[in-house]
Write an enzyme that holds these catalytic residues in place. Structure first.
Site, PDB file in Angstrom:
ATOM      1  N   ASP A 190      89.624  42.339  31.517  1.00 53.00           N
ATOM      2  CA  ASP A 190      90.763  41.429  31.554  1.00 53.00           C
ATOM      3  C   ASP A 190      91.998  42.128  32.107  1.00 53.00           C
ATOM      4  O   ASP A 190      92.204  43.325  31.885  1.00 53.00           O
ATOM      5  CB  ASP A 190      91.033  40.942  30.111  1.00 53.00           C
ATOM      6  CG  ASP A 190      92.238  40.036  30.014  1.00 53.00           C
ATOM      7  OD1 ASP A 190      92.165  38.919  30.569  1.00 53.00           O
ATOM      8  OD2 ASP A 190      93.238  40.436  29.393  1.00 53.00           O
ATOM      9  N   GLU A 215      89.122  41.531  36.567  1.00 52.90           N
ATOM     10  CA  GLU A 215      90.039  40.449  36.904  1.00 52.90           C
ATOM     11  C   GLU A 215      91.276  41.060  37.562  1.00 52.90           C
ATOM     12  O   GLU A 215      92.283  41.316  36.900  1.00 52.90           O
ATOM     13  CB  GLU A 215      90.441  39.668  35.638  1.00 52.90           C
ATOM     14  CG  GLU A 215      91.336  38.483  35.946  1.00 52.90           C
ATOM     15  CD  GLU A 215      92.251  38.090  34.784  1.00 52.90           C
ATOM     16  OE1 GLU A 215      92.689  36.932  34.773  1.00 52.90           O
ATOM     17  OE2 GLU A 215      92.523  38.923  33.899  1.00 52.90           O
ATOM     18  N   GLN A 236      92.338  43.242  50.730  1.00 53.39           N
ATOM     19  CA  GLN A 236      92.338  44.704  50.769  1.00 53.39           C
ATOM     20  C   GLN A 236      92.785  45.291  49.432  1.00 53.39           C
ATOM     21  O   GLN A 236      92.245  46.296  48.977  1.00 53.39           O
ATOM     22  CB  GLN A 236      93.233  45.214  51.892  1.00 53.39           C
ATOM     23  CG  GLN A 236      93.151  46.731  52.098  1.00 53.39           C
ATOM     24  CD  GLN A 236      91.791  47.191  52.586  1.00 53.39           C
ATOM     25  OE1 GLN A 236      91.282  46.689  53.579  1.00 53.39           O
ATOM     26  NE2 GLN A 236      91.186  48.136  51.890  1.00 53.39           N
ATOM     27  N   ASP A 243      87.252  50.169  44.888  1.00 57.63           N
ATOM     28  CA  ASP A 243      87.049  51.551  45.340  1.00 57.63           C
ATOM     29  C   ASP A 243      87.484  52.554  44.277  1.00 57.63           C
ATOM     30  O   ASP A 243      86.804  53.535  44.016  1.00 57.63           O
ATOM     31  CB  ASP A 243      87.865  51.796  46.606  1.00 57.63           C
ATOM     32  CG  ASP A 243      86.986  52.056  47.813  1.00 57.63           C
ATOM     33  OD1 ASP A 243      85.839  52.512  47.624  1.00 57.63           O
ATOM     34  OD2 ASP A 243      87.433  51.805  48.938  1.00 57.63           O
ATOM     35  N   TRP A 284      84.101  41.126  53.529  1.00 56.02           N
ATOM     36  CA  TRP A 284      84.190  42.560  53.769  1.00 56.02           C
ATOM     37  C   TRP A 284      83.274  43.394  52.876  1.00 56.02           C
ATOM     38  O   TRP A 284      82.777  44.427  53.290  1.00 56.02           O
ATOM     39  CB  TRP A 284      85.643  43.035  53.557  1.00 56.02           C
ATOM     40  CG  TRP A 284      86.540  42.757  54.717  1.00 56.02           C
ATOM     41  CD1 TRP A 284      86.194  42.275  55.941  1.00 56.02           C
ATOM     42  CD2 TRP A 284      87.960  42.960  54.753  1.00 56.02           C
ATOM     43  NE1 TRP A 284      87.296  42.152  56.736  1.00 56.02           N
ATOM     44  CE2 TRP A 284      88.409  42.570  56.035  1.00 56.02           C
ATOM     45  CE3 TRP A 284      88.902  43.423  53.819  1.00 56.02           C
ATOM     46  CZ2 TRP A 284      89.748  42.638  56.418  1.00 56.02           C
ATOM     47  CZ3 TRP A 284      90.231  43.483  54.198  1.00 56.02           C
ATOM     48  CH2 TRP A 284      90.657  43.104  55.485  1.00 56.02           C
ATOM     49  N   ASP A 297      91.753  30.250  32.929  1.00 52.67           N
ATOM     50  CA  ASP A 297      93.178  30.298  33.281  1.00 52.67           C
ATOM     51  C   ASP A 297      93.506  29.311  34.398  1.00 52.67           C
ATOM     52  O   ASP A 297      94.457  28.540  34.299  1.00 52.67           O
ATOM     53  CB  ASP A 297      93.565  31.705  33.767  1.00 52.67           C
ATOM     54  CG  ASP A 297      93.617  32.732  32.658  1.00 52.67           C
ATOM     55  OD1 ASP A 297      94.072  32.385  31.551  1.00 52.67           O
ATOM     56  OD2 ASP A 297      93.202  33.882  32.885  1.00 52.67           O
ATOM     57  N   TRP A 408      70.026  23.040  54.054  1.00 56.05           N
ATOM     58  CA  TRP A 408      68.663  22.994  54.605  1.00 56.05           C
ATOM     59  C   TRP A 408      68.020  24.371  54.477  1.00 56.05           C
ATOM     60  O   TRP A 408      68.726  25.397  54.385  1.00 56.05           O
ATOM     61  CB  TRP A 408      68.691  22.644  56.095  1.00 56.05           C
ATOM     62  CG  TRP A 408      69.265  21.305  56.448  1.00 56.05           C
ATOM     63  CD1 TRP A 408      68.563  20.171  56.713  1.00 56.05           C
ATOM     64  CD2 TRP A 408      70.639  20.963  56.632  1.00 56.05           C
ATOM     65  NE1 TRP A 408      69.428  19.131  57.046  1.00 56.05           N
ATOM     66  CE2 TRP A 408      70.704  19.602  56.990  1.00 56.05           C
ATOM     67  CE3 TRP A 408      71.852  21.679  56.519  1.00 56.05           C
ATOM     68  CZ2 TRP A 408      71.911  18.935  57.254  1.00 56.05           C
ATOM     69  CZ3 TRP A 408      73.040  21.026  56.763  1.00 56.05           C
ATOM     70  CH2 TRP A 408      73.066  19.667  57.123  1.00 56.05           C
TER      71      TRP A 408
END
Length: 410
Positions: A190, A215, A236, A243, A284, A297, A408
């Protein structure tokens, strides 16, 4: 560390099995009002249906004692008595989920904690009389404690936990390990903007959940109320957070949510970025992007940033056919009636039958105002929007369809 383009996986053993597999289907198994409805009992009855529908992990509301009934102002972290039900009812639910092979996801609220007694400055910043009886050093100096400044954004109005303190991190890891012994297998972090992602890395390495999601919610780029087309800086920032967790955690794809809920209003050109990829985190780094339409929320009775209700099935047709890790919201699945439930289940089934994973390839064929079409994994094809379209070639068979969407497969 900046990142664009390639997927990077070094196989982080147990905590990465689910991410590497890429076949997760999550369910947020509550909304903002769930505490009023004998929740652990209610969910226990729904476990067989969750399993049959293809859910792999169900995110439960915060299960520990809390100053607020919804669970997001924790106090005694080692008490499993909450407004959602008693400890014994929770354990019965966790047991049922284990029987049906659905992983329970714990809501980890560790950015802030409400004190039990007044300390420094006359504030409730001491934790006397409960387990993890920290003093004021556990609270950041910017929220009235004697700890260090916060390593992230402040959550205002309550004491924020100082994660730079060794004793705090040791205690949190001990608590997370205990949650694992209780039966929780996955974690949802959280308010992940509130403290450095390097601590999330430490907590995952310490407690070894099977799957984690953060989050990291910040604002998209707007001109007034108009959503800008290019949201690269927004996605980013989420990627930088992933990262910094050592790539051990996934993150909710708030970029995709923000773009998709504008796109379905007749601006489907938004769903292809300048490089021809999906415009969210999914475009990405799909193996770390948890896509979703709404949560407790954004939707529910809070309605802070809701997905347009008349386009919800178009939204699910998008996230359940695309790369990334799709997450379904309880309200849409169980409160909106069997028609919505069954359409969502059909989309999950198509995804599983065609083995679409978080890393499946995607070719976007159309991205016009009223039409979006794409081929995923070269074996599934979909369109959303009011525009008329169907794939060329007799090999494509209609698998699912509804208001302004069709799917499909070969």
């Amino acid at each position: 560390m900046g990142f664009i383009g390639i997927d990077r996986d070094d196989g982080f053993q147990q905590t990465q099995i689910a991410i590497n597999n890429g076949r997760e289907i999550l369910l947020q198994a509550f909304n903002w009002e769930s505490r009023k409805h004998d929740w652990w009992r209610n969910l226990e009855k729904k476990v067989p249906d969750m399993a049959k529908s293809g859910i792999t992990s169900a995110w439960l509301p915060p299960a520990t004692d809390s100053f607020s009934p919804e669970g997001y102002l924790p106090q005694n972290l080692y008490s499993l008595h909450s407004k959602y039900g008693s400890e014994s009812l929770l354990k019965a639910l966790l047991n049922k989920m284990k029987q049906y092979n659905i992983r329970p996801m714990a809501d980890i609220v560790i950015n802030h904690r409400v004190g039990t007694t007044k300390g420094h400055g006359g504030r409730y910043n001491r934790y006397d009389g409960v387990p993890l009886s920290w003093n004021e050093r556990a609270v950041t100096s910017c929220t009235g404690g004697l700890g260090n400044p916060s390593t992230g954004d402040n959550f205002h109005g309550v004491p924020n936990i100082d994660h730079t303190q060794d004793f705090v991190r040791k205690d949190i890891i001990g608590w997370l390990k205990w949650l694992r012994t209780v039966g929780f297998q996955d974690f949802r972090f959280d308010f992940a903007r509130g403290y450095s992602a390097k601590y999330v890395k430490e907590y995952i390495e310490g407690a070894k959940p099977i799957f984690s999601v953060g989050e990291y919610w910040d604002s998209c780029s707007y001109n007034g109320s108009y959503l800008q087309y290019n949201q690269d800086s927004h996605r980013q920032r989420i990627i930088n957070w992933i990262d910094a967790t050592g790539q051990l955690s996934t993150a909710f794809d708030f970029t995709t949510k923000g773009i998709l809920q504008e796109a379905v209003k007749g601006q489907l050109w938004r769903l292809r970025d300048a490089q021809g990829k999906p415009p969210g985190v999914m475009g990405w780094w799909p193996s770390r992007a948890v896509t979703f339409l709404d949560n407790h929320d954004t939707g529910s009775t809070q309605g802070h940033w809701p997905f347009p209700s008349n386009h919800v099935m178009e939204g699910y047709a998008y996230i359940l056919t695309h790369p990334g890790i799709p997450s379904i919201f309880y309200d849409h699945f169980y409160d909106w009636g069997s028609v919505f439930h069954d359409q969502i289940v059909k989309l999950i089934n198509v995804r599983k039958q065609q083995d679409i994973t978080s890393r499946s390839s995607i070719r976007i064929l159309e991205a016009q105002a009223n039409l979006y079409a794409a081929i995923i994994g070269e074996k599934l094809c979909m369109k959303i929007g009011s525009g008329s379209w169907c794939p060329k070639g007799p090999e494509w068979k209609l698998a699912a369809h509804g208001y302004q969407y069709a799917v499909w497969h070969k």
